[in-house]
Structure formats: C-alpha cells, structure tokens
Design a protein around this motif. Structure first.
Motif, PDB file in Angstrom:
ATOM      1  N   ALA A 182       2.860  -3.465   8.929  1.00  0.00           N
ATOM      2  CA  ALA A 182       2.168  -3.652   7.648  1.00  0.00           C
ATOM      3  C   ALA A 182       2.643  -2.624   6.627  1.00  0.00           C
ATOM      4  CB  ALA A 182       0.657  -3.564   7.837  1.00  0.00           C
ATOM      5  N   ARG A 183       2.816  -1.387   7.077  1.00  0.00           N
ATOM      6  CA  ARG A 183       3.292  -0.342   6.171  1.00  0.00           C
ATOM      7  C   ARG A 183       4.708  -0.663   5.684  1.00  0.00           C
ATOM      8  NH1 ARG A 183       1.744   5.049   5.613  1.00  0.00           N
ATOM      9  NH2 ARG A 183      -0.304   4.145   6.114  1.00  0.00           N
ATOM     10  N   GLN A 184       5.555  -1.125   6.579  1.00  0.00           N
ATOM     11  CA  GLN A 184       6.925  -1.440   6.196  1.00  0.00           C
ATOM     12  C   GLN A 184       6.990  -2.625   5.226  1.00  0.00           C
ATOM     13  OE1 GLN A 184       8.723   1.089   7.240  1.00  0.00           O
ATOM     14  NE2 GLN A 184       6.847   1.560   8.350  1.00  0.00           N
ATOM     15  N   MET A 185       6.115  -3.576   5.387  1.00  0.00           N
ATOM     16  CA  MET A 185       6.069  -4.703   4.462  1.00  0.00           C
ATOM     17  C   MET A 185       5.719  -4.228   3.055  1.00  0.00           C
ATOM     18  SD  MET A 185       6.414  -7.900   5.989  1.00  0.00           S
ATOM     19  CE  MET A 185       5.104  -9.116   5.818  1.00  0.00           C
ATOM     20  N   ARG A 186       4.736  -3.360   2.951  1.00  0.00           N
ATOM     21  CA  ARG A 186       4.349  -2.846   1.635  1.00  0.00           C
ATOM     22  C   ARG A 186       5.485  -2.052   1.005  1.00  0.00           C
ATOM     23  NH1 ARG A 186       2.581   1.893  -0.322  1.00  0.00           N
ATOM     24  NH2 ARG A 186       2.172   2.850   1.707  1.00  0.00           N
ATOM     25  N   LEU A 187       6.115  -1.187   1.794  1.00  0.00           N
ATOM     26  CA  LEU A 187       7.182  -0.347   1.267  1.00  0.00           C
ATOM     27  C   LEU A 187       8.405  -1.163   0.868  1.00  0.00           C
ATOM     28  CD1 LEU A 187       6.900   2.628   3.782  1.00  0.00           C
ATOM     29  CD2 LEU A 187       6.186   2.612   1.379  1.00  0.00           C
ATOM     30  N   ALA A 188       8.717  -2.189   1.638  1.00  0.00           N
ATOM     31  CA  ALA A 188       9.868  -3.034   1.309  1.00  0.00           C
ATOM     32  C   ALA A 188       9.630  -3.806   0.018  1.00  0.00           C
ATOM     33  CB  ALA A 188      10.162  -3.994   2.459  1.00  0.00           C
ATOM     34  N   ALA A 189       8.424  -4.357  -0.147  1.00  0.00           N
ATOM     35  CA  ALA A 189       8.113  -5.095  -1.370  1.00  0.00           C
ATOM     36  C   ALA A 189       8.206  -4.192  -2.589  1.00  0.00           C
ATOM     37  CB  ALA A 189       6.715  -5.703  -1.268  1.00  0.00           C
ATOM     38  N   GLU A 190       7.738  -2.964  -2.429  1.00  0.00           N
ATOM     39  CA  GLU A 190       7.805  -2.005  -3.529  1.00  0.00           C
ATOM     40  C   GLU A 190       9.249  -1.621  -3.839  1.00  0.00           C
ATOM     41  OE1 GLU A 190       6.174   2.532  -4.553  1.00  0.00           O
ATOM     42  OE2 GLU A 190       5.765   1.596  -2.616  1.00  0.00           O
ATOM     43  N   LYS A 191      10.030  -1.366  -2.810  1.00  0.00           N
ATOM     44  CA  LYS A 191      11.406  -0.928  -2.995  1.00  0.00           C
ATOM     45  C   LYS A 191      12.258  -1.984  -3.686  1.00  0.00           C
ATOM     46  CE  LYS A 191      15.104   1.394  -0.412  1.00  0.00           C
ATOM     47  NZ  LYS A 191      14.793   2.762  -0.839  1.00  0.00           N
ATOM     48  N   TYR A 192      12.076  -3.240  -3.282  1.00  0.00           N
ATOM     49  CA  TYR A 192      12.900  -4.311  -3.831  1.00  0.00           C
ATOM     50  C   TYR A 192      12.284  -4.986  -5.054  1.00  0.00           C
ATOM     51  CZ  TYR A 192      15.860  -4.017   0.330  1.00  0.00           C
ATOM     52  OH  TYR A 192      16.726  -3.605   1.313  1.00  0.00           O
ATOM     53  N   LYS A 193      11.066  -4.556  -5.429  1.00  0.00           N
ATOM     54  CA  LYS A 193      10.393  -5.112  -6.605  1.00  0.00           C
ATOM     55  C   LYS A 193      10.257  -6.633  -6.502  1.00  0.00           C
ATOM     56  CE  LYS A 193      11.692  -1.385  -9.788  1.00  0.00           C
ATOM     57  NZ  LYS A 193      12.165  -0.472  -8.740  1.00  0.00           N
ATOM     58  N   LEU A 194       9.688  -7.048  -5.383  1.00  0.00           N
ATOM     59  CA  LEU A 194       9.528  -8.473  -5.106  1.00  0.00           C
ATOM     60  C   LEU A 194       8.091  -8.922  -5.323  1.00  0.00           C
ATOM     61  CD1 LEU A 194      11.663  -8.525  -1.850  1.00  0.00           C
ATOM     62  CD2 LEU A 194      12.328  -9.439  -4.085  1.00  0.00           C
ATOM     63  N   VAL A 195       7.914 -10.194  -5.597  1.00  0.00           N
ATOM     64  CA  VAL A 195       6.583 -10.782  -5.746  1.00  0.00           C
ATOM     65  C   VAL A 195       6.090 -11.200  -4.368  1.00  0.00           C
ATOM     66  CG1 VAL A 195       5.228 -12.623  -6.788  1.00  0.00           C
ATOM     67  CG2 VAL A 195       7.111 -11.572  -8.070  1.00  0.00           C
ATOM     68  N   THR A 196       4.926 -10.727  -3.997  1.00  0.00           N
ATOM     69  CA  THR A 196       4.397 -10.992  -2.661  1.00  0.00           C
ATOM     70  C   THR A 196       2.950 -11.462  -2.744  1.00  0.00           C
ATOM     71  OG1 THR A 196       3.737  -8.667  -2.423  1.00  0.00           O
ATOM     72  CG2 THR A 196       5.912  -9.290  -1.559  1.00  0.00           C
ATOM     73  N   GLN A 197       2.532 -12.175  -1.714  1.00  0.00           N
ATOM     74  CA  GLN A 197       1.154 -12.634  -1.612  1.00  0.00           C
ATOM     75  C   GLN A 197       0.829 -12.875  -0.147  1.00  0.00           C
ATOM     76  OE1 GLN A 197      -1.406 -12.882  -3.814  1.00  0.00           O
ATOM     77  NE2 GLN A 197      -1.815 -15.023  -4.312  1.00  0.00           N
ATOM     78  N   MET A 198      -0.257 -12.245   0.326  1.00  0.00           N
ATOM     79  CA  MET A 198      -0.770 -12.586   1.652  1.00  0.00           C
ATOM     80  C   MET A 198      -1.692 -13.783   1.505  1.00  0.00           C
ATOM     81  SD  MET A 198      -2.769 -10.313   4.546  1.00  0.00           S
ATOM     82  CE  MET A 198      -4.298 -10.043   3.639  1.00  0.00           C
ATOM     83  N   CYS A 199      -1.628 -14.700   2.458  1.00  0.00           N
ATOM     84  CA  CYS A 199      -2.447 -15.903   2.356  1.00  0.00           C
ATOM     85  C   CYS A 199      -3.829 -15.697   2.978  1.00  0.00           C
ATOM     86  CB  CYS A 199      -1.755 -17.103   2.998  1.00  0.00           C
ATOM     87  SG  CYS A 199      -2.647 -18.639   2.651  1.00  0.00           S
ATOM     88  N   ASN A 200      -4.628 -14.852   2.322  1.00  0.00           N
ATOM     89  CA  ASN A 200      -6.070 -14.837   2.564  1.00  0.00           C
ATOM     90  C   ASN A 200      -6.681 -15.562   1.367  1.00  0.00           C
ATOM     91  OD1 ASN A 200      -5.281 -12.736   0.837  1.00  0.00           O
ATOM     92  ND2 ASN A 200      -6.976 -11.409   1.430  1.00  0.00           N
ATOM     93  N   GLN A 201      -6.445 -16.873   1.310  1.00  0.00           N
ATOM     94  CA  GLN A 201      -6.666 -17.681   0.124  1.00  0.00           C
ATOM     95  C   GLN A 201      -8.095 -17.718  -0.372  1.00  0.00           C
ATOM     96  OE1 GLN A 201      -6.039 -18.793   3.144  1.00  0.00           O
ATOM     97  NE2 GLN A 201      -7.395 -20.492   3.621  1.00  0.00           N
TER      98      GLN A 201
END
Length: 447
Positions: free
Chosen positions: A142-161
């Motif tokens: 989970a930590r790596q997912m957050r850091l990767a999204a921040e580093k690459y400046k990507l649009v992300t969304q977890m599906c807790n709809q």
C-alpha cells in the motif's frame, strides 16, 4: 523496453520497508486533455471486474482497448470480449502491458494479492490506475502504491465506490459542519455472514483444472498450491490468507472510509486485536480490533479510539453508544461516531441518522448528492476534476485496515506502529507480516 524487461518490471519486496521503491527518476504526468479519449485496459473482467469495467466505460470519453482474464468463460473474459468487440484479449497481464503504448489507464479488479504487482507494473509504465479495494494485500505494498502514484504524477482511484454515494457524502458533510460536535470515539462493524471459507483447514488433494482457467497465471506471485474446484476461483479466495484479507480487508475500506473522510484520520499509533487463533491458511470468523489514532481538528483530545467488530450478527455494545435510543435497531454494518453534541449512525449504504433525533431540524440535515466514482476517475485522467479516493488517501486507509489483519494474527498483544519508518516497533514477529515474498519466477528485476 524489451518484452522480457516489461514483463518482469513489477513490485519487489524492498528490504527497506519504509522507503519508496527505487523507481526511475522520470515523471510521466500523463493527464490527457479534456477532449481526449481515454484508452483503458481491464485486468480481471469477471465478478466485480465486470461492473468496474462497465462503470468506467460508461463515460463517452472512454475506449476499451484491451481485456485480460485468466478465465475465458462466458462469465469472465467471454462476456467482456463480446461487449467490447474491438478490444484485444489476453490471459497474461504481463503480455497486455507489453502493448502499453496503446493504453492510457488500467483497471485492476483481480483478487487482493495481485493488486499491487499489476498496478505497480502499470504505474512504472506511466499508466493511470483504477484499483479494487483493499488497495493491496500488504501494508508495504500500500505504501509503495501511494509513493509510485506520487512519483509519476498519475491519476489514481481505489474502488471503494460507496464513498461517492449520497449516504457517505452526506455523513461526511454533517461531521464537517459540526452537527455532532467534535468526535470522542468511533465504533464500526460488519455483522454479515461472508460467503467464503473461514476458520477451516485446506482440504487435501487436487482437482483437474478446468480448460477455461489458467491456474498457473491465477496464482501469480503467491506460492503454488493444487487446484481445488470452487475453493479459490472465482470467489472463495477471499477467505484464504494467501489471496485475500478476510472480513476486515474486504469491508474495512468501505465501512471505515466515511470515518477517515469525516475525521481526516491518518495512521494509527497502536492497535490490539481480539480473535480466536488462526488456522494456518484461512482467516478468522470473528474479530475485534481496537485502534488508537492521533487526534484531529474533528476529534476531542490528543487521540481517538476506533473499534472494529466483525462476526455474524455482531453489534457494538449499546452502553458505549451514547445518545442512541435502545429501541433503535442498529444496521447490519456501519459506524457510530460519538460526538460532544450527539451521535451519528452511518449505515453501510444507507442514509446517516443523527441522535438524539429531536435535537436536529431538517435544516441541520442537508443531503449531499452522490457522484459517479467510476467516471470521476475517467474524467480526472482527462484533466477534468479530481478523484476522491486517490492513492494518497486510499493508501493510509488500506494500511490501517491491513494493520488490523496483522493484529488478528497476534490476539491480545498491543502493536505500536511507527508510520514514518513503517515499523511495528514492539513486536518483531509481527513485522514480518508488513510485507511478503513473491514466488520464484515472479520477482521483478527493478526495486
């Protein structure tokens, strides 16, 4: 990038658990223009993946260009391929990512244990990510997912709809407006009966693998085990430690979401779980996890206690729910926020209720309209608006939920958590569960 390098370029269990994975310095920032079409690939097209795919693809700005599933039957890859006829189809997500130049964003709707490997590989290639909850299988992922999204400046969304449903949005607004005052404690629970194996041993032997299933690919980064008909794929994997995260992992990112959103919680400082001893391979059939968080602007005192309960028909003790009348029937799942001016019940997917009811007028209880969680991500990928369950938010929420699953492994023992170091500081045996090893042949070549 060579095909071999691409296929191997996914998450590695880093030895420095608190550090970011060593991603290249490049920054993609590939937000498209408002008039652009978003080309998406879907990995996992059966079950929840089917509704995720249709939800995102309902945007007129989305084009489905690739589909991937280890099961090519009618209810999985078959139905998706029939609906999106022009999309290329794959059994192996690594081969799909070899064609990444034709893809802008990836939907990941696989079992929990494959969320991070697939998502991180796609983010490494600069792809926006829409990923099922819980975001990952381990805290470290989970930590790596957050850091990767921040580093690459990507649009992300977890599906807790359900976060985007009018009920949860309304509850968050009421807390932020000061309706019940500052919050003193929280009780959250799931009293339903899961439809997957719990608290049991794995049956011996094996069954023939169906012709429509690629069992080798389904197991992915997990240790190999024999195929058993109906025991893992397509749904019962949730009850097995190697693949799922149990009742807390399945529902925590839903039910604790309005708690996190309304109180602006970050990471717990400690937790204690009560649960029967685990079977070697399955999750428990009941547990209570008591978290302690740093206080926020919406809470009283320097800390806040949040208690999670799960078991069939479980409810929090009524004596701890200040201000809620004894004849009010608590929902099957949800949360109670106990505040200075009253208490707020947030049912799971139903409108909130404030108590004592006679204290609040209709003007005190405005309704906030819902939004489309799926097209919100598609729009944000085109530079229109922002997502609300981006990984900067969903990462800490998932870490909290998964810390609870670690606590369940050590019932009765308090775990202290250093979020910055990503370390359980007082119990070394528990630290090993913060991360995990991937099986031989599935380790990445980059860290």
């Amino acid at each position: 990038m060579s095909q071999t390098t691409t296929r191997r370029s996914f998450l590695k269990s880093a030895t420095l658990a608190g550090a970011a994975i060593g991603l290249p310095a490049a920054s993609y920032s590939k937000v498209l223009g408002a008039n652009s079409r978003l080309r998406i690939a879907s990995v996992g097209t059966g079950g929840k993946g089917w509704s995720d795919l249709r939800g995102v693809a309902s945007s007129p700005h989305v084009e489905v260009v690739a589909l991937c599933d280890i099961d090519n039957s009618k209810k999985h890859l078959g139905q998706a391929a029939e609906k999106y006829e022009s999309a290329r189809t794959f059994a192996d997500w690594r081969k799909l990512l070899d064609q990444s130049k034709a893809i802008d964003g990836v939907l990941v709707s696989t079992p929990d244990f494959m969320h991070a490997p697939i998502s991180l590989a796609a983010m490494h290639l600069g792809k926006h990510i829409f990923c099922q909850k819980p975001l990952t299988h381990t805290v470290h992922e989970a930590r790596q997912m957050r850091l990767a999204a921040e580093k690459y400046k990507l649009v992300t969304q977890m599906c807790n709809q359900i976060q985007s449903h009018t009920a949860y949005r309304t509850a968050v607004h009421w807390v932020h407006s000061g309706l019940i005052g500052k919050v003193k404690e929280v009780h959250s629970w799931q009293g339903g009966k899961p439809g997957w194996p719990r608290h049991m041993a794995r049956p011996e032997g094996s069954d023939p693998v169906p012709k429509n299933v690629r069992w080798d690919l389904w197991q992915g980064v997990a240790a190999e085990r024999p195929y058993k008909d109906g025991l893992y794929h397509p749904f019962n994997w949730r009850g097995w430690q190697a693949y799922g995260t149990g009742q807390l992992g399945d529902f925590g990112c839903h039910i604790l979401d309005p708690v996190f959103k309304s109180l602006k919680l970050t990471s717990p400082t400690k937790l204690t779980a009560e649960a029967p001893p685990l079977f070697p391979e399955t999750w428990t059939d009941r547990a209570t996890v008591r978290y302690e968080f740093p206080g926020t602007e919406y809470t009283t005192g320097p800390s806040l206690k949040v208690t999670w309960y799960d078991a069939v028909n479980v409810r929090p003790p009524r004596e701890e729910l200040t201000g809620i009348p004894s004849d009010y029937r608590l929902p099957n799942a949800g949360s109670v926020l106990v505040g200075e001016k009253g208490s707020l019940v947030i049912p799971h997917v139903a409108m909130p209720k404030a108590f004592p009811a006679e204290k609040f007028t209709a003007d005190d209880l405005p309704i906030v309209e819902g939004v489309n969680h799926y097209t919100q991500w598609a729009d944000a990928c085109r530079g229109v608006g922002e997502t609300t369950s981006h990984f900067d938010y969903a990462g800490p929420l998932t870490e909290t939920v998964l810390l609870g699953t670690i606590g369940i492994r050590f019932p009765g023992q308090e775990l202290t958590w250093d979020a910055d170091a990503m370390e359980i500081t007082n119990l070394k045996p528990a630290q090993r569960w913060v991360t995990k090893h991937y099986r031989k042949g599935w380790q990445p070549t980059w860290v």
